[in-house]
Design an enzyme around this catalytic site. Structure first.
Site, PDB file in Angstrom:
ATOM      1  N   ASP A   1       0.779  -1.247   0.000  1.00  0.00           N
ATOM      2  CA  ASP A   1       0.000   0.000   0.000  1.00  0.00           C
ATOM      3  C   ASP A   1       0.812   1.299   0.000  1.00  0.00           C
ATOM      4  O   ASP A   1       0.530   2.221   0.783  1.00  0.00           O
ATOM      5  CB  ASP A   1      -0.951   0.024   1.196  1.00  0.00           C
ATOM      6  CG  ASP A   1      -1.942  -1.123   1.201  1.00  0.00           C
ATOM      7  OD1 ASP A   1      -1.894  -1.955   0.284  1.00  0.00           O
ATOM      8  OD2 ASP A   1      -2.766  -1.201   2.127  1.00  0.00           O
TER       9      ASP A   1
ATOM     10  N   HIS B   1     -10.747   0.681  -2.721  1.00  0.00           N
ATOM     11  CA  HIS B   1     -12.080   0.701  -2.148  1.00  0.00           C
ATOM     12  C   HIS B   1     -13.126   1.328  -3.078  1.00  0.00           C
ATOM     13  O   HIS B   1     -12.833   2.325  -3.758  1.00  0.00           O
ATOM     14  CB  HIS B   1     -12.082   1.518  -0.853  1.00  0.00           C
ATOM     15  CG  HIS B   1     -11.242   0.950   0.242  1.00  0.00           C
ATOM     16  ND1 HIS B   1     -11.303  -0.362   0.633  1.00  0.00           N
ATOM     17  CD2 HIS B   1     -10.324   1.541   1.060  1.00  0.00           C
ATOM     18  CE1 HIS B   1     -10.469  -0.558   1.636  1.00  0.00           C
ATOM     19  NE2 HIS B   1      -9.854   0.577   1.907  1.00  0.00           N
TER      20      HIS B   1
ATOM     21  N   HIS C   1     -17.578   2.422   0.719  1.00  0.00           N
ATOM     22  CA  HIS C   1     -16.971   1.405   1.577  1.00  0.00           C
ATOM     23  C   HIS C   1     -17.356   1.585   3.046  1.00  0.00           C
ATOM     24  O   HIS C   1     -17.484   2.710   3.535  1.00  0.00           O
ATOM     25  CB  HIS C   1     -15.453   1.442   1.438  1.00  0.00           C
ATOM     26  CG  HIS C   1     -14.784   0.225   1.985  1.00  0.00           C
ATOM     27  ND1 HIS C   1     -14.089   0.234   3.174  1.00  0.00           N
ATOM     28  CD2 HIS C   1     -14.724  -1.045   1.516  1.00  0.00           C
ATOM     29  CE1 HIS C   1     -13.623  -0.983   3.408  1.00  0.00           C
ATOM     30  NE2 HIS C   1     -13.984  -1.774   2.419  1.00  0.00           N
TER      31      HIS C   1
ATOM     32  N   HIS D   1     -10.449   7.080   1.692  1.00  0.00           N
ATOM     33  CA  HIS D   1      -9.098   6.900   1.165  1.00  0.00           C
ATOM     34  C   HIS D   1      -9.074   5.804   0.098  1.00  0.00           C
ATOM     35  O   HIS D   1      -9.900   4.895   0.100  1.00  0.00           O
ATOM     36  CB  HIS D   1      -8.118   6.530   2.295  1.00  0.00           C
ATOM     37  CG  HIS D   1      -8.436   5.218   2.964  1.00  0.00           C
ATOM     38  ND1 HIS D   1      -9.383   5.104   3.958  1.00  0.00           N
ATOM     39  CD2 HIS D   1      -7.946   3.965   2.772  1.00  0.00           C
ATOM     40  CE1 HIS D   1      -9.473   3.852   4.347  1.00  0.00           C
ATOM     41  NE2 HIS D   1      -8.606   3.131   3.643  1.00  0.00           N
TER      42      HIS D   1
ATOM     43  N   LYS E   1      -7.042  -5.055  -2.740  1.00  0.00           N
ATOM     44  CA  LYS E   1      -7.800  -5.514  -1.577  1.00  0.00           C
ATOM     45  C   LYS E   1      -8.787  -4.443  -1.132  1.00  0.00           C
ATOM     46  O   LYS E   1      -8.660  -3.279  -1.506  1.00  0.00           O
ATOM     47  CB  LYS E   1      -6.858  -5.879  -0.430  1.00  0.00           C
ATOM     48  CG  LYS E   1      -5.953  -4.740   0.036  1.00  0.00           C
ATOM     49  CD  LYS E   1      -4.896  -5.251   0.999  1.00  0.00           C
ATOM     50  CE  LYS E   1      -3.977  -4.149   1.513  1.00  0.00           C
ATOM     51  NZ  LYS E   1      -4.627  -3.173   2.364  1.00  0.00           N
TER      52      LYS E   1
ATOM     53  N   CYS F   1      -1.856  -2.449   7.867  1.00  0.00           N
ATOM     54  CA  CYS F   1      -1.846  -3.348   6.717  1.00  0.00           C
ATOM     55  C   CYS F   1      -0.587  -4.197   6.627  1.00  0.00           C
ATOM     56  O   CYS F   1      -0.655  -5.366   6.233  1.00  0.00           O
ATOM     57  CB  CYS F   1      -2.068  -2.547   5.436  1.00  0.00           C
ATOM     58  SG  CYS F   1      -3.706  -1.769   5.386  1.00  0.00           S
TER      59      CYS F   1
END
Length: 212
Positions: free
Chosen positions: A9, A51, A55, A91, A116, A161
């Site tokens: 990420d 996302h 979300h 985000h 993801k 994460c």
């Protein structure tokens, strides 16, 4: 006996100026680039939060919630008692600038890209599983098919994460290490808690210079 580098990420929204910026997050980019230039990995994985705009982890989508506080959410995919979800600023929305990888991060055509957090109803910190362990990405299968037995995790954020990715990697049976100078965390307390979990699980903490 293959080795993989998992880069978690490194996206604009998690870097200085982003909606969920990790302090000094940009400083890990040259460390990661140097590492993949200097060390031969059998596979390089790059994960991205990806996302939808609606979300469940976004504070603005949950009336009555407070930013950076857990909020009980309910939907048909979760247990009937619901799930406590941390509320984040919006985000890494699919297709947005904030969801793009930083342009200074070296990416090769051979890299395995794992997206993801695509399901609006459940969050995903790990590059392997969602937070409820209801669905998994292809990552574990992809690594095994390439003969990978050992993984090195880096990226953002160390206490979220990267942490969950490392824990799931170890649980999936991979020898796992986190590269200390190639990650940054959100808060000292949660970073310390992550380090305690790693010690309990046999997850190593290494420096990039020690990887040969």
């Amino acid at each position: 006996m293959g080795r993989a580098l998992i880069i978690v990420d490194v996206q604009h929204d998690f870097l200085p100026g982003g909606s969920l910026a990790v302090e000094d997050g940009n400083r890990i980019i040259p460390v990661i680039n140097d590492l993949r230039t200097r060390v031969r990995f059998d596979c390089v994985v790059v994960s991205k939060d990806w996302h939808p705009a609606d979300h469940c982890s976004f504070h603005e989508n949950n009336p009555g919630s407070s930013l950076f506080q857990p909020f009980r959410i309910f939907n048909d995919k979760l247990p009937k008692e619901g799930l406590d979800q941390m509320m984040w600023p919006t985000h890494c929305v699919q297709g947005s600038y904030g969801a793009e990888l930083h342009p200074d991060l070296v990416i090769e055509d051979s890299d395995l890209i794992i997206c993801k957090g695509l399901d609006k109803d459940i969050d995903s910190y790990s590059a392997f599983w969602d937070v409820g362990k209801l669905t998994q990405t292809s990552l574990a299968k992809d690594l095994r098919s390439r003969g990978i037995t050992e993984v090195f995790c880096c990226g953002l954020a160390e206490d979220y994460c990267v942490n969950f990715t490392a824990l799931d990697a170890q649980e999936e049976g991979f020898k796992t290490a986190v590269i200390q100078d190639a990650t940054r965390g959100v808060a000292k307390d949660s970073v310390a808690a992550a380090h305690e979990q790693w010690a309990e699980r046999g997850i190593d903490i290494v420096m990039s210079a020690d990887i040969l």
